[in-house]
Structures are given as structure tokens and as C-alpha cells.
Design an enzyme around this catalytic site. Structure first.
Site, PDB file in Angstrom:
ATOM      1  N   ARG A 166       2.145 -11.174  10.303  1.00 49.19           N
ATOM      2  CA  ARG A 166       3.478 -10.593  10.508  1.00 49.19           C
ATOM      3  C   ARG A 166       4.566 -11.566  10.037  1.00 49.19           C
ATOM      4  O   ARG A 166       5.713 -11.176   9.841  1.00 49.19           O
ATOM      5  CB  ARG A 166       3.749 -10.296  11.994  1.00 49.19           C
ATOM      6  CG  ARG A 166       2.842  -9.272  12.684  1.00 49.19           C
ATOM      7  CD  ARG A 166       2.663  -8.011  11.920  1.00 49.19           C
ATOM      8  NE  ARG A 166       1.464  -8.071  11.095  1.00 49.19           N
ATOM      9  CZ  ARG A 166       1.184  -7.248  10.098  1.00 49.19           C
ATOM     10  NH1 ARG A 166       2.030  -6.305   9.760  1.00 49.19           N
ATOM     11  NH2 ARG A 166       0.077  -7.373   9.392  1.00 49.19           N
TER      12      ARG A 166
ATOM     13  N   ASP B  70      -3.876   7.218   4.571  1.00 50.80           N
ATOM     14  CA  ASP B  70      -3.416   5.857   4.855  1.00 50.80           C
ATOM     15  C   ASP B  70      -4.093   5.336   6.130  1.00 50.80           C
ATOM     16  O   ASP B  70      -4.491   6.118   6.992  1.00 50.80           O
ATOM     17  CB  ASP B  70      -1.895   5.883   5.034  1.00 50.80           C
ATOM     18  CG  ASP B  70      -1.273   4.499   5.063  1.00 50.80           C
ATOM     19  OD1 ASP B  70      -1.968   3.529   4.712  1.00 50.80           O
ATOM     20  OD2 ASP B  70      -0.091   4.392   5.444  1.00 50.80           O
ATOM     21  N   GLU B  71      -4.205   4.014   6.275  1.00 52.27           N
ATOM     22  CA  GLU B  71      -4.753   3.375   7.486  1.00 52.27           C
ATOM     23  C   GLU B  71      -6.098   3.985   7.885  1.00 52.27           C
ATOM     24  O   GLU B  71      -6.348   4.317   9.049  1.00 52.27           O
ATOM     25  CB  GLU B  71      -3.766   3.494   8.659  1.00 52.27           C
ATOM     26  CG  GLU B  71      -2.376   2.950   8.385  1.00 52.27           C
ATOM     27  CD  GLU B  71      -2.302   1.424   8.397  1.00 52.27           C
ATOM     28  OE1 GLU B  71      -3.355   0.765   8.368  1.00 52.27           O
ATOM     29  OE2 GLU B  71      -1.172   0.900   8.420  1.00 52.27           O
TER      30      GLU B  71
ATOM     31  N   LYS C 111       0.809  -1.223   0.000  1.00 54.99           N
ATOM     32  CA  LYS C 111       0.000   0.000   0.000  1.00 54.99           C
ATOM     33  C   LYS C 111       0.845   1.277   0.000  1.00 54.99           C
ATOM     34  O   LYS C 111       0.469   2.260  -0.635  1.00 54.99           O
ATOM     35  CB  LYS C 111      -0.982   0.007   1.164  1.00 54.99           C
ATOM     36  CG  LYS C 111      -0.360   0.064   2.546  1.00 54.99           C
ATOM     37  CD  LYS C 111      -1.429  -0.014   3.626  1.00 54.99           C
ATOM     38  CE  LYS C 111      -0.821  -0.030   5.009  1.00 54.99           C
ATOM     39  NZ  LYS C 111      -0.108   1.201   5.336  1.00 54.99           N
ATOM     40  N   THR C 112       1.998   1.256   0.682  1.00 58.59           N
ATOM     41  CA  THR C 112       2.850   2.450   0.703  1.00 58.59           C
ATOM     42  C   THR C 112       3.382   2.734  -0.700  1.00 58.59           C
ATOM     43  O   THR C 112       3.455   3.887  -1.139  1.00 58.59           O
ATOM     44  CB  THR C 112       4.022   2.272   1.695  1.00 58.59           C
ATOM     45  OG1 THR C 112       3.496   1.943   2.981  1.00 58.59           O
ATOM     46  CG2 THR C 112       4.841   3.542   1.805  1.00 58.59           C
TER      47      THR C 112
ATOM     48  N   GLN D 244      -7.660  -5.268   9.741  1.00 58.81           N
ATOM     49  CA  GLN D 244      -6.531  -4.900  10.593  1.00 58.81           C
ATOM     50  C   GLN D 244      -6.869  -3.740  11.533  1.00 58.81           C
ATOM     51  O   GLN D 244      -5.977  -3.062  12.037  1.00 58.81           O
ATOM     52  CB  GLN D 244      -5.320  -4.528   9.734  1.00 58.81           C
ATOM     53  CG  GLN D 244      -4.793  -5.690   8.898  1.00 58.81           C
ATOM     54  CD  GLN D 244      -3.501  -5.336   8.185  1.00 58.81           C
ATOM     55  OE1 GLN D 244      -2.442  -5.237   8.789  1.00 58.81           O
ATOM     56  NE2 GLN D 244      -3.588  -5.147   6.882  1.00 58.81           N
TER      57      GLN D 244
END
Length: 697
Positions: free
Chosen positions: A586, A216-217, A33-34, A247
Site C-alpha cells: 500500500r 477482475d479480482e 490492471k484496471t 493478494q
């Protein structure tokens, strides 16, 4: 930049190519996503959008820094605003100080400043700080500001005596900030929203300035962040949000994951793009995450996939107890090192901070280098040092270092002047500071220590901890102020009881001196050194946004994970499941999950069922270590802590102890025996009927 576009997958390219209108990008864990956000900004600039018309918002300074660095590589001379919500808020406030009745040189208060002001306001208004904690008031003021409650809503919601005091202090606090030309951290978001609502012309200026907004987020936005975003995007509707409801794990901070679920209701013509190709984990790990999260009802329906190959199955172990569990983790780590992994490739994740203590202790004993992220080394924590000071002072009244630390914990209004006066008196009379105490609040403290010392003769170490926490007021202070920080402190104090209980379990020994001597070997902070190559220990909440080649998810038991509190809260279980999803994703190559048949946590021995989340993982993806299962069964057959028969003892009885050898009972007090052993061990206080002790005929 065109070369960079070639590295994107089809859905990433669709997201980058989107220009006008609202767009929701559902970006799963590890889906790049970044990269999409930074490439889209570069793409907009290349398509002719002036860079100063672009606003990109992230949640942390670290994430903003990373995005700026990536963007600077693609478009070195851009003027896009890339920062956090709070940094945007500062800019808007500084550019509109007059409308906000602030001088240009206004100051931003830090957390300690806010607490100091609240403490003074409580005193000025005649409230007793012992009854109304400044940190509780601060927490409620923050809630009012972040939820943007008006006066009518505050009156409706704040009904308890403590909340009415918080309301009173809130209005006085606002006046104080205005008088001091200051704002706090919450104001950095609240004031811009109020400014925009009162001044439509100013809002339109920023709407035209930031025609293209990227967030973002988005699943982590709270009420005030949501309102600020919606106001800025209302005119041009060019809002591009990235996030993943799977998330969303920060409800306790005020985040509302429904903001992302409701995006298509807020923006009827929104384009939705799903990024479900994961570039981090193996197929097995992703399939495990998918099989868990699909049990949540409130979520966007999509599954992650990977081209990184099937990978190894998840390794599952059910240990005998918490020590055995970490011993197995260490054994696996040694195997991984032999395979070529390094310590820094490994993350050990747990649900609560209280679980860290046993991991740290076992790692220290086995010389496994580690670092604890988002937390202090257990014995270095303030609350643990405070408790140890009480214990040392109970054992040795002449311990001036412990006296200085404990005398004002919790705060008793014993100031530095009193301490200095005690020092002088002790020197004049040639006695210890403790002996010199003869009046005032310090005498109340002295009597408390004397009382606890007397009670310590008849109770176990674990019972003594309870007495200290209760009679000192430490527990009451933390419970009466339910902040996240205080909950963690109380959790750590409860976990200290696991240390005393474990010490008692091994030998039956309840001697305070022996216990303090034992833990001094572990508690020496100089022994806790961080190397460059070390295992990372952290809560799953702290691990969000990170990745490891190998992940150990420990303590996967009902009442721990999912946490017992989640059963009492609406949506609590679904949030726990999202947290499990985050923990699983993770891991890049290997995932180990474990739990224990019995566990000592917060001083209580419990038997927990395996976490329901383990059962939700497809059985084909898990390998259970059968050798450990057999070992557990054998240990359980020998696990009785006390003798089956309740034996009566009297002074003069001869006993045999597994460590101290032959001894004679000197005194019997309730559940405690005082026994004289050989000279090298001396007199010990032991738990009656402990398995280590046998009465000789």
C-alpha cells in the site's frame, strides 16, 4: 485509444491485444490492471466485437463505477455490461422471472428484512431466540446458498443441535421467500446458476450474448461466483481473468484463492500473462514485499519490480509498550509534515479493529486529525455505549438514560410498554425508574445491577468488566453467534479492558466514579471531528485496493500479526503472509513498521516476539531506530507495575501516594485498599501493593 496503447508496457499490451480463448493475467499490486481491463474492452470493440457481447465483472460498486468512467472516455457510446456479480444476477433474474417462479415485481430483501423473517420463523416453530440466535441462523443460510449445498450435503454437514435448527429454518425460509415473491442478496447469484443448470437453452442464450467475459479480482471469487463464471464461459471459452493469488485475503468471506491457481487446469489452452511492473512503490518497498511473500508455498512464482528508484529504507522501531509505539508514530508524522507531506498522505494500518482504540486515543490527545475507515469511532460503537451504560447504572442507579439503554442488552423481552409503565409508576410514586422496578424480567435486571454494584466494591475495574460481560449475558450472546460482526463487537469489548487496566496501572485507582469521569473527556464524540486533511486509520483488510505515500504498519508482533488464530487454521499462516504483502504494497514512498515489547490488548498485558514477517524482510532493506531501542531498554528496567515486596496493610496505616499524597487506610478487602486522602481527593479505592503506593513507618 491508440494513444492510450502507447502508454502501456509490453506485457500490458499483450493482455490488451489478446482476443479469443481463455487468458489469465497475473496482475501484481499497483501493476495497472484496471487500465488493462478498460483498454482491452475498448480494443475488442475497435477490432469489431459488438460491445453488447462484452461482460466485465468487478467485486464492488465503486470499482465498477471507476471502470465505467474510464471506459466511457475511451468508447463513449459502448453497450458493454460493466458491473458486479450481483448486478449481473439481478439482470438475469429479471429477464427470467417466470422460469424462477417469481412475479416481475419481485423484491430484494435487505439484511434487516432477512433477520426479521428468521426471528419470526424461530418464534413460529417454538424455538427460543435466546438459544438460537437469528444472526447465527442467517449466517448458516448464507453459507448453504453460497456453497450451493444440496439437500444431501446439508444433511451430511449440519449435525450439531444448532445446525439442525438452522437447517429446519432454512427450508421454512425458502418457502417464506417464495410466498412473498422475494429474493435475498445470496439468491442474486444462486438463482442464475440454478436457472442455467435446469435450462440449457437459457444458458446458451447468455453464452451467445456474453461471448467475451472479463473478471477482475478473480482470486476473490467464491464457489457460486466461480460456477456462474464457468457456466457462462463454457461455450466460447473467451474468459479473461485478472488477479493475484498473493493478494487473496478474504477466505473468511468464503473466497477461494485456489480458483485462480487452478485456472490453467480449468482451461487447458489458457494464455498466461504476468504484469509484474509496479507503478506505485519504490524498489525497496517492493523488494520487502517480495522477500516476505516468497515464503508462501501456494502461489504463482513472480516478483514485482519498479522503475521509481530505490527509495529510502524501511524504518523499524520496537517500542516499550503500545502507547510508546503510537507516540513514536506521531513523532515520525511530525517529521514528515516538516518534510512537506500532508496528513492525507499517511495511512496507519493494523491487523485487528481492537488495535485502533489506542491509536485514536493518542491521536486525539496530540491533536492529530484522523479518520477511521471501515469502523466507528471507538466510544461511539454500540457495544461500548452499552457497556458504559452498565457502568454508569452500577455507579448511579438513578441514571434513567443508562437504565433505558442497558435494560434490554442483551434482549430480555422487556418491551416499550413495560418501560412506559415504569415511567408512569416512577412519576406517581415520585421515585426513580430504577426504584420503581418491583416485578417481572425488569426485577431480574434490577437485582443484577444491585449484585454487580455490591461486587464492584471488592474487585478491580478490569475484573468488574469481566463480571458485567459474563453475568449480563452480553458475552454469551456474541460468542454463541460467531458472525464476523459479533467477533468484532466482542473484540472491542475485550479491548475496553485495556482502558480500565491502563487507568489502574497509572495510579492504582479502582474508583468507578473517577474512571468514568476520566474517560468522559476522551469519549465525548463532539471532540472527534474530521477535517479535510487527516491521517487514515484502517485494518489492512480494509486497505486493499488503496495506496498512500506513507504507510505505518503497527503492532507487527507474533500472535497479533500473524494473528494467533491463524496458527490453528489450515492455510491460515499463508493467508496472514498474503495480508502482510498487501499491507506493505500500500506504501508508495515510505514504509514504517513497528511493534512493542509489551502490549495491553483486550485487557491483557502480554510480551510478544517481533512478527516473523519482519525477519523475512531482507535486513539490507531495514533501518532500526537505535535511539528508541536504548529508550526501550531503559524503560524496561523501570517497568515493574507492583512493588517487589508484598506488603500487608491494616486499617489505620499511613501511606504515601505519588499523586494523592498522604493518606490513611480505612479498610482492607482482599486486593483493594480504601484510603482517606486530603479533602481535595477524598476517599479512594486503590490496588494493594501498586508501585504508586508506599507504606509509611
Amino acid at each position: 485509444m491508440k494513444t492510450y496503447l502507447e502508454t502501456l508496457n509490453e506485457n500490458q499490451r499483450k493482455a490488451v491485444a489478446h482476443i479469443d480463448g481463455p487468458c489469465l493475467v497475473i496482475a501484481g499490486a499497483g501493476s495497472g490492471k484496471t487500465k488493462v481491463l478498460t483498454t482491452r474492452i475498448a480494443s475488442l470493440i475497435e477490432m469489431g466485437v459488438p460491445s453488447w457481447n462484452i461482460l466485465a465483472i468487478t467485486f464492488t460498486n465503486k470499482a465498477a463505477k471507476e471502470m465505467r468512467e474510464r471506459l466511457n472516455v475511451l468508447v463513449p457510446s459502448h453497450q458493454a455490461f460493466v458491473g458486479t456479480f450481483h448486478s449481473l444476477g439481478i439482470r438475469i433474474i429479471r429477464e427470467n422471472v417466470e422460469q424462477l417462479n417469481l412475479d416481475r415485481n419481485f423484491t430484494i430483501l435487505d439484511s434487516d428484512d432477512v433477520t426479521s423473517i428468521i426471528r419470526k420463523l424461530l418464534k413460529d416453530k417454538g424455538y427460543n431466540p435466546k438459544d438460537y440466535s437469528p444472526s447465527y441462523i442467517k449466517n448458516r443460510i448464507s453459507f448453504i446458498k453460497n456453497e450451493m449445498l444440496n439437500d444431501r450435503e446439508i444433511d451430511a454437514f449440519f449435525n450439531t443441535p444448532a445446525e439442525k435448527v438452522a437447517k429446519d429454518i432454512y427450508y421454512a425460509y425458502l418457502d417464506k421467500l417464495a410466498l412473498n415473491n422475494s429474493v435475498d442478496f445470496d439468491d442474486l447469484l444462486r438463482l442464475p446458476v440454478e436457472l442455467f443448470l435446469k435450462h440449457p437453452d437459457i444458458l446458451e442464450h447468455y453464452q451467445d450474448k456474453f461471448k467475451y467475459i472479463l473478471i477482475d479480482e478473480y482470486q476473490d471469487t467464491n464457489e457460486v461466483q466461480y460456477k456462474l463464471s464457468k457456466l457462462l464461459a463454457r461455450k466460447h471459452q473467451n474468459i479473461f481473468v485478472v488477479g493475484d493469488s498473493n493478494q487473496a485475503i478474504y477466505a473468511f468471506r468464503g473466497s477461494n484463492y485456489k480458483n485462480i491457481l487452478n485456472f490453467e487446469k480449468d482451461y487447458k489452452n489458457a494464455k498466461v500473462i504476468t504484469l509484474n511492473q509496479n507503478y506505485r512503490s519504490t524498489e525497496t518497498i517492493l523488494n520487502a514485499a517480495n522477500s516476505v511473500i516468497k515464503n508462501n508455498k501456494e502461489r504463482k512464482d513472480f516478483e514485482l519490480f519498479s522503475d521509481l528508484g530505490k527509495g529510502l529504507n524501511i524504518k523499524y522501531t520496537r517500542a516499550y509498550d503500545e502507547k510508546h509505539e503510537i507516540k513514536q508514530v506521531i513523532d515520525y508524522i511530525k517529521e514528515l509534515l516538516n518534510e512537506g507531506f500532508s496528513y492525507s498522505d499517511i495511512g496507519v494500518l493494523y491487523r485487528t479493529n481492537g488495535q485502533a482504540r489506542i491509536v485514536e486515543e493518542q491521536f486525539l490527545a496530540q491533536n492529530i486529525p484522523y479518520k477511521v475507515v471501515g469502523s466507528y469511532y471507538f466510544y461511539a460503537r454500540k457495544e461500548i455505549k452499552d457497556l458504559l451504560a452498565y457502568l454508569r447504572l452500577i455507579l448511579n442507579h438513578n441514571d434513567e438514560i443508562s437504565l433505558r439503554r442497558a435494560i434490554n442488552v442483551p434482549k430480555r423481552g422487556i418491551g416499550q410498554k413495560t418501560i412506559l409503565a415504569l415511567e408512569e409508576k416512577a412519576q406517581e410514586e415520585n421515585v426513580s425508574m430504577f426504584e420503581a422496578i418491583s416485578k417481572g424480567k425488569e426485577l431480574e435486571f434490577k437485582n443484577l445491577i444491585l449484585k454487580l454494584a455490591k461486587e464492584s466494591e471488592n474487585v478491580s475495574l478490569t475484573e468488574l468488566i469481566d463480571l458485567i460481560l459474563e453475568q449480563s449475558g452480553m458475552q454469551k450472546e456474541l460468542v454463541s453467534t460467531p458472525t464476523l460482526e459479533n467477533e468484532l463487537r466482542l473484540e472491542n469489548l475485550m479491548e475496553f479492558k485495556s482502558i480500565t487496566a491502563s487507568f489502574e496501572e497509572q495510579t492504582g485507582n479502582v474508583n468507578l466514579g473517577d474512571f468514568l469521569e476520566e474517560i468522559s473527556l476522551v469519549a465525548d464524540i463532539s471532540e472527534h471531528k474530521q477535517a479535510g486533511d487527516e491521517v487514515t486509520l484502517m485494518t489492512i483488510h480494509s486497505a486493499k485496493g488503496l495506496e498512500f505515500e506513507v504507510v505505518f504498519l503497527v503492532g507487527m508482533e507474533e500472535n497479533i500479526f500473524p494473528h494467533v488464530n491463524s496458527m490453528l487454521e489450515p492455510g491460515g499462516l499463508e493467508e496472514e503472509r498474503r495480508l502482510c504483502y498487501v499491507g506493505i504494497t500500500r506504501a508508495k514512498q515510505r514504509l514504517y513498521i513497528s511493534n512493542a515489547k509489551r502490549r495491553m490488548l483486550y485487557g491483557k498485558d502480554s510480551m510478544n516476539m517481533p512478527s516473523r514477517f519482519i525477519k523475512e524482510i531482507d535486513k539490507k532493506l531495514i533501518d532500526e531506530d537505535k535511539t528508541i531501542t536504548l529508550e526501550v531498554k531503559e524503560k524496561l528496567n523501570k517497568s515493574s507495575l507492583y512493588n517487589n515486596a508484598q506488603i500487608d496493610y491494616k486499617a489505620g496505616d499511613v501511606v504515601m501516594h505519588t499523586i494523592y499524597g498522604r493518606g490513611v487506610v480505612v479498610e482492607v478487602r482482599e486486593n483493594i485498599l480504601t484510603i482517606a486522602f486530603a479533602k481535595n481527593f477524598g476517599i479512594k479505592k486503590l490496588l494493594k501493593n501498586h508501585k504508586s503506593l508506599k507504606k509509611m513507618s
